[in-house]
Design an enzyme around this catalytic site. Structure first.
Site, PDB file in Angstrom:
ATOM      1  N   PRO A  70       0.718  -1.342  -0.082  1.00 28.17           N
ATOM      2  CA  PRO A  70       0.122  -0.133  -0.047  1.00 28.17           C
ATOM      3  C   PRO A  70       0.702   1.374  -0.002  1.00 28.17           C
ATOM      4  O   PRO A  70       1.943   1.381   0.754  1.00 28.17           O
ATOM      5  CB  PRO A  70      -0.775  -0.031   1.375  1.00 28.17           C
ATOM      6  N   CYS A  71       0.560   2.273  -0.740  1.00 27.85           N
ATOM      7  CA  CYS A  71       1.317   3.395  -1.059  1.00 27.85           C
ATOM      8  C   CYS A  71       0.816   4.609  -0.159  1.00 27.85           C
ATOM      9  O   CYS A  71       1.387   5.831   0.075  1.00 27.85           O
ATOM     10  CB  CYS A  71       1.306   3.764  -2.569  1.00 27.85           C
TER      11      CYS A  71
END
Length: 365
Positions: A70-71
């Protein structure tokens, strides 16, 4: 291959389209996204692990591990909190790479990731004394538009290899054509001239009523791409605002009487907010709330002053096409869940270009 943080399967779609890969495992904590992945690549749900990656212990042996943690912890749109637990998920990626005995790995993240402390730690893991010391690690900064995606989306791609370095993925498109490169794919080509033609006039606001069983849980779906061609009911003042914004314009171009009160006080920044896209250019980066024009440059490109206007945001189907998905891909989840899947996805055309150089190295090494 094994896909970690698989989401709706954009990376897997690109690798399978390359033609030399077979997916034998996927990990995704979001149940709706995991159901979407399974609907496309694992109909029996046997190799899709829908849970926290920390609990993924039955790791198969594979040639390559792919994935994008996840960014949000790194994104310019987030708080950029160094303590954000999502910033540490790359460590689980490293663990699985080691346990899978993979010969290569592909790690995808937002452009900003290359400027974070976690990126430096990842490089340290690949140094002489790190957990990935036997991997030759290369970093590429790639724009999805350069590979046929109708979207300007820049990503950091880290490729690790125990069988020798890889070449940079071969660019196929550019802002202007020439020297063997095609021109970037614009929205006119994507929406009106490609294999998926989507009517600009949309009246449906809800997904069809349908559910599917995924590992003992009911999840909305499965939906075809055209089922996602849905809009929202905008209030009159919003539609009036949208009607005043021409392609390439945004909130700064609204007359004063149509400005939100808070916008009158903030005259800098957020230039893309309430922005309208252009027909003959790729879209800006699609995010998870693309269906809300107040969140970015997501207004449909069709606009003629006093004439035929489309005063709405992109539909889910249009956003999926902008990400490079076609009508083969099936979807599961609520409207909001599918929007997150689309916004977080790796564009399949970009993934295919990466898969090509990975396959070349694996078959020659």
């Amino acid at each position: 291959m094994l896909d970690l943080f698989a989401g709706c399967g954009g990376m897997t779609r690109g690798f399978l389209d390359e033609g030399r890969f077979m997916g034998i495992g996927a990990v995704e904590v979001d149940r709706a996204a995991a159901a979407t992945y399974a609907a496309n690549f694992d109909p029996d749900g046997r190799h899709t692990f829908a849970g926290d990656i920390a609990g993924y212990t039955d790791v198969p042996r594979v040639d390559v591990v792919i994935g994008g943690p996840p960014c949000q912890g790194f994104s310019a749109l987030g708080k950029r909190d160094p303590a954000d637990v999502r910033n540490q998920l790359w460590r689980e990626f490293v663990r699985v790479v080691r346990e899978s005995d993979a010969r290569m790995f592909v790690f995808e993240n937002v452009d900003r990731f290359a400027k974070t402390p976690e990126f430096q730690l990842l490089l340290q893991a690949a140094s002489e004394e790190g957990e990935l010391a036997d991997f030759d690690t290369q970093v590429f900064r790639l724009n999805a538009a350069d590979y046929g995606t109708p979207q300007k989306r820049i990503r950091t791609i880290v490729v690790g290899s125990r069988v020798g370095p890889v070449d940079a993925p071969r660019q196929t498109h550019a802002r202007t054509s020439g020297e063997g490169l095609e021109q970037w794919v614009g929205l006119r080509q994507a929406f009106l001239e490609g294999p998926v033609v989507l009517d600009a006039q949309v009246r449906e606001t809800w997904l069809p009523e349908s559910v599917v069983d995924f590992q003992g849980h009911e999840v909305p779906g499965t939906f075809k791409l055209r089922d996602l061609h849905i809009t929202r009911n905008h209030d009159l003042i919003s539609e009036v605002r949208y009607a005043h914004i021409a392609p390439g314009q945004g909130r700064f171009d609204l007359p004063d009487d149509l400005q939100y009160p808070c916008w009158r006080r903030h005259t800098r920044g957020a230039g893309d907010v309430l922005g309208r896209l252009k027909w003959d250019e790729p879209a800006v980066t699609i995010r998870t709330e693309f269906f809300r024009p107040e969140k970015g440059r997501f207004l449909h490109p069709q606009w003629e002053n006093g004439g035929d206007q489309v005063n709405r945001a992109l539909t889910h189907a249009e956003a999926a096409v902008v990400q490079g998905f076609d009508e083969r891909h099936l979807w599961c989840g609520t409207k909001a869940e599918i929007a997150r899947q689309i916004g977080n996805a790796v564009p399949p055309p970009l993934a295919r270009a990466i898969a090509d150089v990975v396959a070349r190295r694996l078959t020659s090494g």
